[in-house]
Design a protein around this motif. Structure first.
Motif, PDB file in Angstrom:
ATOM      1  N   GLU A   2       0.839  -1.188   0.000  1.00  0.00           N
ATOM      2  CA  GLU A   2       0.000   0.000   0.000  1.00  0.00           C
ATOM      3  C   GLU A   2       0.880   1.247   0.000  1.00  0.00           C
ATOM      4  OE1 GLU A   2      -3.534   2.105   2.661  1.00  0.00           O
ATOM      5  OE2 GLU A   2      -2.634   0.196   3.277  1.00  0.00           O
ATOM      6  N   TYR A   3       0.547   2.174  -0.854  1.00  0.00           N
ATOM      7  CA  TYR A   3       1.345   3.403  -0.941  1.00  0.00           C
ATOM      8  C   TYR A   3       0.904   4.382   0.146  1.00  0.00           C
ATOM      9  CZ  TYR A   3       3.245   7.811  -2.570  1.00  0.00           C
ATOM     10  OH  TYR A   3       3.911   9.010  -2.637  1.00  0.00           O
ATOM     11  N   THR A   4       1.866   4.771   0.969  1.00  0.00           N
ATOM     12  CA  THR A   4       1.582   5.762   2.007  1.00  0.00           C
ATOM     13  C   THR A   4       2.559   6.926   1.962  1.00  0.00           C
ATOM     14  OG1 THR A   4       2.938   4.510   3.581  1.00  0.00           O
ATOM     15  CG2 THR A   4       0.559   4.045   3.554  1.00  0.00           C
ATOM     16  N   ASP A   5       3.820   6.654   1.562  1.00  0.00           N
ATOM     17  CA  ASP A   5       4.858   7.683   1.524  1.00  0.00           C
ATOM     18  C   ASP A   5       5.711   7.495   0.275  1.00  0.00           C
ATOM     19  OD1 ASP A   5       4.512   9.003   4.187  1.00  0.00           O
ATOM     20  OD2 ASP A   5       4.925   6.948   4.896  1.00  0.00           O
ATOM     21  N   TYR A  20       1.479   0.529 -10.628  1.00  0.00           N
ATOM     22  CA  TYR A  20       0.656   1.056  -9.556  1.00  0.00           C
ATOM     23  C   TYR A  20      -0.793   1.141 -10.028  1.00  0.00           C
ATOM     24  CZ  TYR A  20       1.408   5.449 -12.109  1.00  0.00           C
ATOM     25  OH  TYR A  20       1.485   6.414 -13.067  1.00  0.00           O
ATOM     26  N   PHE A  21      -1.707   1.078  -9.125  1.00  0.00           N
ATOM     27  CA  PHE A  21      -3.125   1.091  -9.478  1.00  0.00           C
ATOM     28  C   PHE A  21      -3.900   1.812  -8.389  1.00  0.00           C
ATOM     29  CE2 PHE A  21      -2.241  -2.749  -7.112  1.00  0.00           C
ATOM     30  CZ  PHE A  21      -3.262  -2.800  -6.176  1.00  0.00           C
ATOM     31  N   ALA A  22      -5.074   2.213  -8.743  1.00  0.00           N
ATOM     32  CA  ALA A  22      -5.968   2.899  -7.807  1.00  0.00           C
ATOM     33  C   ALA A  22      -7.312   2.169  -7.771  1.00  0.00           C
ATOM     34  CB  ALA A  22      -6.160   4.349  -8.217  1.00  0.00           C
ATOM     35  N   ARG A  23      -7.893   2.128  -6.621  1.00  0.00           N
ATOM     36  CA  ARG A  23      -9.210   1.507  -6.453  1.00  0.00           C
ATOM     37  C   ARG A  23     -10.229   2.621  -6.276  1.00  0.00           C
ATOM     38  NH1 ARG A  23      -9.540  -2.847  -1.872  1.00  0.00           N
ATOM     39  NH2 ARG A  23      -8.505  -4.044  -3.506  1.00  0.00           N
TER      40      ARG A  23
END
Length: 229
Positions: A2-5, A20-23
Motif C-alpha cells: 500500500e502506498y503511504t509515503d 501502480y493502481f488505484a481503487r
C-alpha cells in the motif's frame, strides 16, 4: 504494498518498472469492484559519463610518457548512453574547473596534468586524469671536422678541401628526427653520413637544420674557406 509515503527506487542501474493502481469507490461493492492498472517505466542512471582524450598535432610517445608541442591541440571527449552528456570540465595542473567547449593547447614547457570531469543530465559525475610533457625546445646541432684549420682569413677558418664534416643532433626531450643542410644556397639535402666533396680554394656557407620528433626546428650557419690541398 500500500502506498503511504514516497519510496526509493532500487539502487541498480537499468530499467525498473513501477506498476501502480488505484481503487475507486465502486470497489466497496465486491460484485462491482474494478481495478485500473497504469504502468510507469523509470530508468535509474547511477553512472557518470565515459571519458577519453586525444592529441591533435605533433606527438611522440617515449615509454609511458606522451610528448607534445605547444601547438598540439588537447581534445577531450565524453559520452553518456543513459541520461546523456550535460557538460565537460577540466583542470590544468590542479587549477580550478574550466568549462570545455573546444580543443586547447598548453604552451609552457614541462610536465603537465589534466583532470577531466564529466557530468550527465542527472548530475552523475566521472573523473579521469592524464599526464604529458610539453616540449618546445629544438635539438642542439653539433659540427665536427675531420681536419684542423690550416689558416684564418678575416676571422674565417681555412680547411683542406678534403675535409669531411660530421653532424649530430641531441635533444633532451624527444629525439632528433632529421638533419638537413644546404651548401651555398643549393637545395636542401638530408644528412646521412658525412659532408664531403668541397672544391679547392672555395668559400663555403653551410646552413644546417635539425628537426625533432615534435617538429621543433633549429638552425645554425657556418662559414669557412678551403685551400688548395
Amino acid at each position: 504494498m500500500e502506498y503511504t509515503d514516497p519510496f526509493y527506487l532500487p539502487g541498480k542501474t537499468g530499467k525498473h518498472t513501477v506498476k501502480y493502481f488505484a481503487r475507486d469507490n465502486v470497489a466497496n461493492d465486491k460484485k462491482h469492484s474494478e481495478y485500473k492498472h497504469v504502468v510507469g517505466v523509470v530508468y535509474v542512471d547511477l553512472t557518470g559519463p565515459s571519458l577519453s582524450y586525444d592529441f591533435n598535432g605533433a606527438r611522440f610517445k617515449k615509454g609511458e610518457m606522451n610528448y607534445i608541442s605547444g601547438k598540439t591541440d588537447i581534445v577531450l571527449r565524453a559520452t553518456d548512453q543513459e541520461s546523456g552528456l550535460k557538460e565537460i570540465k577540466y583542470m590544468i595542473d590542479g587549477s580550478g574547473e574550466v568549462a570545455y567547449d573546444k580543443p586547447f593547447n598548453i604552451e609552457k614547457d614541462g610536465l603537465h596534468s589534466i583532470t577531466i570531469v564529466g557530468y550527465d543530465h542527472v548530475n552523475n559525475r566521472n573523473v579521469d586524469n592524464f599526464e604529458f610533457t610539453v616540449d618546445n625546445v629544438p635539438s642542439d646541432i653539433f659540427v665536427t671536422y675531420s681536419a684542423s684549420p690550416t689558416d684564418t682569413i678575416n676571422n674565417i677558418p681555412v680547411y683542406p678541401s678534403y675535409t669531411s664534416i660530421f653532424l649530430a643532433g641531441t635533444d633532451t626531450g624527444t629525439e632528433c628526427h632529421r638533419i638537413t643542410y644546404s651548401i651555398n644556397g643549393q637545395p636542401l639535402q638530408v644528412y646521412d653520413n658525412k659532408i664531403t666533396g668541397f672544391r679547392k680554394n672555395a668559400h663555403v656557407e653551410l646552413k644546417i637544420f635539425a628537426e625533432d620528433k615534435l617538429l621543433n626546428k633549429s638552425e645554425i650557419d657556418i662559414e669557412f674557406k678551403t685551400n688548395a690541398l
